[in-house]
Design an enzyme around this catalytic site. Sequence first.
Site, PDB file in Angstrom:
ATOM      1  N   LYS A  35       0.848  -1.189   0.000  1.00  0.00           N
ATOM      2  CA  LYS A  35       0.000   0.000   0.000  1.00  0.00           C
ATOM      3  C   LYS A  35       0.890   1.249   0.000  1.00  0.00           C
ATOM      4  O   LYS A  35       2.102   1.168   0.227  1.00  0.00           O
ATOM      5  CB  LYS A  35      -0.908   0.000   1.234  1.00  0.00           C
ATOM      6  CG  LYS A  35      -0.177   0.090   2.570  1.00  0.00           C
ATOM      7  CD  LYS A  35      -1.156   0.047   3.722  1.00  0.00           C
ATOM      8  CE  LYS A  35      -0.417   0.137   5.067  1.00  0.00           C
ATOM      9  NZ  LYS A  35      -1.342   0.140   6.208  1.00  0.00           N
ATOM     10  N   ARG A 125      -9.472   2.094  15.803  1.00  0.00           N
ATOM     11  CA  ARG A 125      -9.612   2.454  14.391  1.00  0.00           C
ATOM     12  C   ARG A 125     -10.760   1.618  13.829  1.00  0.00           C
ATOM     13  O   ARG A 125     -11.713   1.311  14.522  1.00  0.00           O
ATOM     14  CB  ARG A 125      -8.311   2.211  13.625  1.00  0.00           C
ATOM     15  CG  ARG A 125      -7.157   3.077  14.074  1.00  0.00           C
ATOM     16  CD  ARG A 125      -6.008   3.105  13.080  1.00  0.00           C
ATOM     17  NE  ARG A 125      -5.749   1.811  12.449  1.00  0.00           N
ATOM     18  CZ  ARG A 125      -4.658   1.523  11.756  1.00  0.00           C
ATOM     19  NH1 ARG A 125      -3.722   2.425  11.596  1.00  0.00           N
ATOM     20  NH2 ARG A 125      -4.490   0.340  11.204  1.00  0.00           N
ATOM     21  N   TYR A 259      13.158  31.754  -0.444  1.00  0.00           N
ATOM     22  CA  TYR A 259      11.994  32.485   0.043  1.00  0.00           C
ATOM     23  C   TYR A 259      12.101  32.821   1.526  1.00  0.00           C
ATOM     24  O   TYR A 259      12.677  32.045   2.312  1.00  0.00           O
ATOM     25  CB  TYR A 259      10.721  31.658  -0.162  1.00  0.00           C
ATOM     26  CG  TYR A 259      10.291  31.486  -1.595  1.00  0.00           C
ATOM     27  CD1 TYR A 259      10.112  32.575  -2.431  1.00  0.00           C
ATOM     28  CD2 TYR A 259      10.028  30.215  -2.105  1.00  0.00           C
ATOM     29  CE1 TYR A 259       9.698  32.407  -3.745  1.00  0.00           C
ATOM     30  CE2 TYR A 259       9.611  30.034  -3.411  1.00  0.00           C
ATOM     31  CZ  TYR A 259       9.446  31.142  -4.235  1.00  0.00           C
ATOM     32  OH  TYR A 259       9.035  30.977  -5.517  1.00  0.00           O
ATOM     33  N   MET A 307       8.897  24.620  -3.776  1.00  0.00           N
ATOM     34  CA  MET A 307       8.072  23.567  -4.353  1.00  0.00           C
ATOM     35  C   MET A 307       8.868  22.634  -5.253  1.00  0.00           C
ATOM     36  O   MET A 307       8.687  21.413  -5.223  1.00  0.00           O
ATOM     37  CB  MET A 307       6.907  24.170  -5.138  1.00  0.00           C
ATOM     38  CG  MET A 307       5.940  23.131  -5.690  1.00  0.00           C
ATOM     39  SD  MET A 307       4.576  23.852  -6.622  1.00  0.00           S
ATOM     40  CE  MET A 307       3.683  24.698  -5.312  1.00  0.00           C
TER      41      MET A 307
END
Length: 366
Positions: A35, A125, A259, A307
């Site tokens: 998975k 869960r 940034y 990014m």
Amino acid sequence: MNLSEVQIDRQALLHNLEALKDLVPRGMKVAAVVKGNAYGHGMREVVPVLDGQVDFFQVDDIEELRELRQVTDTPALVLGHVPAPHIAEAVSLGAELALFDSWQLPSMDEAKASVHLEIDALLGRLGVLPDDIDAFVEELGRYPHVRLVAAYGHFSNIEDTTDQTHAWAQIEAFEAAFGRLAEKLPGIGRHMSATSGLMTIEPIRRGYGYVRLGIGLYGMYPSGPLARTHSYLQLQPVMRWATRLAQVKTIPARHPVGYGLTYFAPHQMSIGIVPQGYSDGYDRGLSNTGEVLVRGIRCPVLGRVAMNMLAIDLSAVEGAAVDDEVVLLGDQAGNRITAEEIAVRIGTINYEVTTRVSALLPRVVL
């Protein structure tokens, strides 16, 4: 090599499977957990390497099952949520499904599904609570075409502690529920252990029919304590994430980098621009704290991870040049960046580090 790629070490993957199989009690079925795009390693790349050597592949949902069926017909366990309209499709694709709530029963009955009943034994869960097992079995009896193959649970606190008190309490709760279930439906199987359970409980807790191998397959230990107690397994990391320098330049003292003005060059220095960023899975939390490898030398990340790119300090790398390989995760020239150290830097676990590597990056099996 592609500009950026995730390299999968076939031999390491096979080594890890065999090392873990040595811990598996005789007669127990093995499910390889693929998975989350095989924990970020690439389902399409990992499954063919393991195919024929495990009894099942385990995925989480219908989308992953569809992807799995592009590369193998080996039986599948889908142990997450499959919406009712997709249950028949999942059955047609040869999957055994997780049964955890009564709303699933009509669709599973119509599809003649084989199921594994999830018991919520002190986890909190998905699953049927142990106290509700009797009522649930009674309701299950009204759906004769649902075939119960096994019951299962998950350990909730077995990796990060040497105190197994809660794990044994979970086993006690699971066994009490399973015992009542087996009285009415004899012959069903059971399973609790993933890699961590296999390393701790399973060798002394016989009688379970399956084990679900996840994180260990990929050469990572579930926790620090288990890495220490099971170092003899010599699990080998399977993933290597590499790219190339896009630019090398010298910037003057007090020049900002990236940034937000979070880094200013303390003196004239050589920096490199790396064409990977948080959209590729290189966590923004590694801003001003991460390291990568260039020519085997650790190079600090400077400023904020953007990014699609990040900047690194090349001061210690003599002659660094455009197209030099940059390793974000894995080995280079005798040095290594591990998923575990990245996880510590950003306050998470190794599972997340590899799983979040973008599925859009090419995977190459070596």
